[in-house]
Design a protein around this motif. Sequence first.
Motif, PDB file in Angstrom:
ATOM      1  N   ALA A  28       0.877  -1.379  -0.023  1.00  0.00           N
ATOM      2  CA  ALA A  28       0.044   0.003  -0.040  1.00  0.00           C
ATOM      3  C   ALA A  28       0.877   1.009  -0.002  1.00  0.00           C
ATOM      4  CB  ALA A  28      -0.895  -0.028   1.105  1.00  0.00           C
ATOM      5  N   GLN A  29       2.062   1.167   0.200  1.00  0.00           N
ATOM      6  CA  GLN A  29       2.969   2.450   0.265  1.00  0.00           C
ATOM      7  C   GLN A  29       3.187   2.951  -1.011  1.00  0.00           C
ATOM      8  OE1 GLN A  29       6.347   1.519   2.930  1.00  0.00           O
ATOM      9  NE2 GLN A  29       4.917   0.793   4.589  1.00  0.00           N
ATOM     10  N   VAL A  30       3.667   4.525  -1.080  1.00  0.00           N
ATOM     11  CA  VAL A  30       3.722   4.796  -2.456  1.00  0.00           C
ATOM     12  C   VAL A  30       5.273   4.303  -2.880  1.00  0.00           C
ATOM     13  CG1 VAL A  30       4.140   7.280  -3.517  1.00  0.00           C
ATOM     14  CG2 VAL A  30       2.260   6.748  -1.585  1.00  0.00           C
ATOM     15  N   GLU A  31       6.145   4.209  -2.066  1.00  0.00           N
ATOM     16  CA  GLU A  31       7.652   4.104  -2.484  1.00  0.00           C
ATOM     17  C   GLU A  31       7.548   2.568  -3.307  1.00  0.00           C
ATOM     18  OE1 GLU A  31       7.562   7.095   0.519  1.00  0.00           O
ATOM     19  OE2 GLU A  31       6.578   4.808   0.557  1.00  0.00           O
ATOM     20  N   GLU A  32       6.714   1.696  -3.099  1.00  0.00           N
ATOM     21  CA  GLU A  32       6.731   0.393  -3.645  1.00  0.00           C
ATOM     22  C   GLU A  32       6.669   0.524  -5.306  1.00  0.00           C
ATOM     23  OE1 GLU A  32       5.618  -3.072  -2.847  1.00  0.00           O
ATOM     24  OE2 GLU A  32       6.797  -3.348  -1.125  1.00  0.00           O
ATOM     25  N   THR A  33       5.761   1.441  -5.918  1.00  0.00           N
ATOM     26  CA  THR A  33       5.635   1.513  -7.245  1.00  0.00           C
ATOM     27  C   THR A  33       6.681   1.709  -8.135  1.00  0.00           C
ATOM     28  OG1 THR A  33       4.951   4.022  -7.156  1.00  0.00           O
ATOM     29  CG2 THR A  33       3.335   2.459  -6.609  1.00  0.00           C
ATOM     30  N   GLY A  34       7.848   2.434  -7.478  1.00  0.00           N
ATOM     31  CA  GLY A  34       9.099   2.691  -8.255  1.00  0.00           C
ATOM     32  C   GLY A  34       8.611   3.758  -9.658  1.00  0.00           C
ATOM     33  N   GLY A  35       7.832   4.559  -9.385  1.00  0.00           N
ATOM     34  CA  GLY A  35       7.130   5.378 -10.310  1.00  0.00           C
ATOM     35  C   GLY A  35       7.995   6.609 -10.559  1.00  0.00           C
ATOM     36  N   HIS A  36       7.445   7.765 -10.999  1.00  0.00           N
ATOM     37  CA  HIS A  36       8.033   8.849 -11.224  1.00  0.00           C
ATOM     38  C   HIS A  36       7.641  10.098 -10.283  1.00  0.00           C
ATOM     39  CE1 HIS A  36       8.825   6.535 -14.748  1.00  0.00           C
ATOM     40  NE2 HIS A  36       7.425   6.378 -14.904  1.00  0.00           N
ATOM     41  N   VAL A  37       7.053   9.703  -9.264  1.00  0.00           N
ATOM     42  CA  VAL A  37       6.706  10.979  -8.187  1.00  0.00           C
ATOM     43  C   VAL A  37       8.064  11.463  -7.596  1.00  0.00           C
ATOM     44  CG1 VAL A  37       5.897  11.453  -6.047  1.00  0.00           C
ATOM     45  CG2 VAL A  37       4.653   9.897  -7.774  1.00  0.00           C
ATOM     46  N   PRO A  38       8.228  12.701  -7.884  1.00  0.00           N
ATOM     47  CA  PRO A  38       9.661  13.356  -6.970  1.00  0.00           C
ATOM     48  C   PRO A  38       9.598  12.858  -5.623  1.00  0.00           C
ATOM     49  CG  PRO A  38       8.392  15.074  -8.274  1.00  0.00           C
ATOM     50  CD  PRO A  38       7.402  13.581  -8.236  1.00  0.00           C
ATOM     51  N   PRO A  39      10.915  12.459  -5.480  1.00  0.00           N
ATOM     52  CA  PRO A  39      11.044  11.724  -3.731  1.00  0.00           C
ATOM     53  C   PRO A  39      10.613  12.865  -2.571  1.00  0.00           C
ATOM     54  CG  PRO A  39      13.187  12.610  -5.008  1.00  0.00           C
ATOM     55  CD  PRO A  39      12.134  12.621  -6.018  1.00  0.00           C
ATOM     56  N   ASP A  40      10.681  14.240  -3.193  1.00  0.00           N
ATOM     57  CA  ASP A  40      10.440  15.138  -2.081  1.00  0.00           C
ATOM     58  C   ASP A  40       8.790  15.598  -2.286  1.00  0.00           C
ATOM     59  OD1 ASP A  40      10.756  16.521  -4.441  1.00  0.00           O
ATOM     60  OD2 ASP A  40      11.989  18.052  -3.344  1.00  0.00           O
ATOM     61  N   SER A  41       8.185  15.134  -3.106  1.00  0.00           N
ATOM     62  CA  SER A  41       6.794  15.613  -3.297  1.00  0.00           C
ATOM     63  C   SER A  41       5.882  15.278  -1.966  1.00  0.00           C
ATOM     64  CB  SER A  41       6.060  14.760  -4.330  1.00  0.00           C
ATOM     65  OG  SER A  41       4.749  15.073  -4.470  1.00  0.00           O
ATOM     66  N   MET A  42       5.244  16.477  -1.566  1.00  0.00           N
ATOM     67  CA  MET A  42       4.328  16.346  -0.601  1.00  0.00           C
ATOM     68  C   MET A  42       2.927  16.979  -0.828  1.00  0.00           C
ATOM     69  SD  MET A  42       6.375  15.570   2.121  1.00  0.00           S
ATOM     70  CE  MET A  42       5.830  16.374   3.785  1.00  0.00           C
ATOM     71  N   SER A  43       2.324  16.666  -2.195  1.00  0.00           N
ATOM     72  CA  SER A  43       1.304  17.158  -2.774  1.00  0.00           C
ATOM     73  C   SER A  43       0.197  15.975  -2.735  1.00  0.00           C
ATOM     74  CB  SER A  43       1.618  17.452  -4.058  1.00  0.00           C
ATOM     75  OG  SER A  43       2.316  18.484  -4.214  1.00  0.00           O
ATOM     76  N   VAL A  44      -1.054  16.283  -2.592  1.00  0.00           N
ATOM     77  CA  VAL A  44      -2.068  15.420  -2.355  1.00  0.00           C
ATOM     78  C   VAL A  44      -3.282  16.005  -3.188  1.00  0.00           C
ATOM     79  CG1 VAL A  44      -4.031  14.302  -1.023  1.00  0.00           C
ATOM     80  CG2 VAL A  44      -1.720  14.816   0.164  1.00  0.00           C
ATOM     81  N   GLY A  45      -3.821  15.370  -4.072  1.00  0.00           N
ATOM     82  CA  GLY A  45      -4.635  15.554  -5.059  1.00  0.00           C
ATOM     83  C   GLY A  45      -6.010  15.004  -4.769  1.00  0.00           C
ATOM     84  N   VAL A  46      -6.826  16.095  -4.548  1.00  0.00           N
ATOM     85  CA  VAL A  46      -8.471  15.723  -4.160  1.00  0.00           C
ATOM     86  C   VAL A  46      -9.409  15.768  -5.350  1.00  0.00           C
ATOM     87  CG1 VAL A  46     -10.281  16.253  -2.809  1.00  0.00           C
ATOM     88  CG2 VAL A  46      -7.867  16.223  -1.759  1.00  0.00           C
ATOM     89  N   LEU A  47      -9.615  14.741  -5.982  1.00  0.00           N
ATOM     90  CA  LEU A  47     -10.647  14.766  -6.866  1.00  0.00           C
ATOM     91  C   LEU A  47     -11.950  14.003  -6.762  1.00  0.00           C
ATOM     92  CD1 LEU A  47      -8.185  13.494  -9.819  1.00  0.00           C
ATOM     93  CD2 LEU A  47      -8.921  15.925  -9.300  1.00  0.00           C
ATOM     94  N   LEU A  48     -12.750  15.105  -6.792  1.00  0.00           N
ATOM     95  CA  LEU A  48     -14.269  14.781  -6.494  1.00  0.00           C
ATOM     96  C   LEU A  48     -15.441  14.572  -7.541  1.00  0.00           C
ATOM     97  CD1 LEU A  48     -14.281  16.736  -3.251  1.00  0.00           C
ATOM     98  CD2 LEU A  48     -13.878  14.266  -3.285  1.00  0.00           C
ATOM     99  N   PRO A  49     -16.460  13.774  -7.522  1.00  0.00           N
ATOM    100  CA  PRO A  49     -17.275  13.734  -8.732  1.00  0.00           C
ATOM    101  C   PRO A  49     -18.155  14.845  -8.826  1.00  0.00           C
ATOM    102  CG  PRO A  49     -18.261  12.501  -6.770  1.00  0.00           C
ATOM    103  CD  PRO A  49     -16.671  12.862  -6.386  1.00  0.00           C
ATOM    104  N   GLY A  50     -18.629  15.792  -7.934  1.00  0.00           N
ATOM    105  CA  GLY A  50     -19.480  16.510  -8.124  1.00  0.00           C
ATOM    106  C   GLY A  50     -20.775  16.548  -8.494  1.00  0.00           C
TER     107      GLY A  50
END
Length: 366
Positions: A28-50
């Motif tokens: 469940a941890q982000v680090e496991e994906t090995g993707g392209h998120v900047p290592p210092d990213s502290m951003s959260v996206g909130v996407l709601l249906p409306g």
Amino acid sequence: MIRRRRPTAALVAGLVLASALAACGKAAQVEETGGHVPPDSMSVGVLLPGSTNRWEQYDRPLLERRIGELCPACTVMSASAQQDVAIQHRQIDSMITQGVRVIILGAVDSKSLRSSVEKAREAGIAVIAYDRLVEGPISGYVSFDGAQVGRLQGEALLRALGDRAGDAQIVMMNGDPTDPNSGWFKEGALSVLQDRVRIGKAYDTAEWRPLNAHINMAGAIASLGADRIDGVYSANDGLASGIISALKAAKITPLPPVTGQDAELAGIQRIVAGEQYMTVYKPFRLEADAAAEMAVALIRGEPPPGATTGAADGTGTSGVPTVLLTPISVTVGNIRDTVVKDGLYTIDQICTPKYAAACEKAGLTG
């Protein structure tokens, strides 16, 4: 349009989730994906249906505030899809491009968004399914127990019918079939109503639109007869508004008992006025707090608090950190002890001049 906000801490009372803390696996941890998120990213996206007023009025500000309290350094970017799955696909793409670390996603369409959830995961972004499940490799799920929502609605309808229940005929107005919660609510309701009442007509209501509920209800009245509808199972308050307008247009008096969900202000006022029998209150703060706490935990590589990792009841989320909260049934007799006590609405907000006499009768004055 995506709103970008760095929340500031606010002095609000903390709410403690009732479920126990369970250790969550590294899947469940982000680090496991090995993707392209900047290592210092502290951003959260909130996407709601409306799809209803609740998202902008309650969920978005509650999520932003709680994330800010838990992580003052975090940035929150939020957007509404306006019930358009194509818009939500583009919003997820934008979040990926901007390098958010976690997306809290209230999905417009749980199946159609699978490809975007997979794309986010490939980019190293954890996706938390919020309020409704979404297909794909999610890292967490926060919602209310949908089966219990349906059971509360069904039980209330039976209580309203009383001794007439055995001979009663009802109409079932279910939600949007693309929303997995809709089937969950229906399953819970049928577990109570099946073989206890006769279901004369049942509908799935596209996009949860009150107008579609009005059209469906008008069809049920024409098919069954105005004097042959003893109650209506309505999956939420928005649908209840369309149902009640159709019943009134057909000059059906007294109105049969109608259920609801979401404790919308208009729904509470209809309950006070005797037009709607009940609603299901889902304290949005609890849900928002749980999702915010899960998001911040994933950013920090910690186990999400209050989550379990077993299969959530009927949701197919085996192994996914899951928080399921408990909904509350609201009728005219416990409005003060639920939505007013919790600060969702004040007596003045409910008891406008139009409802003053009904509020006095219900003991909702002062």
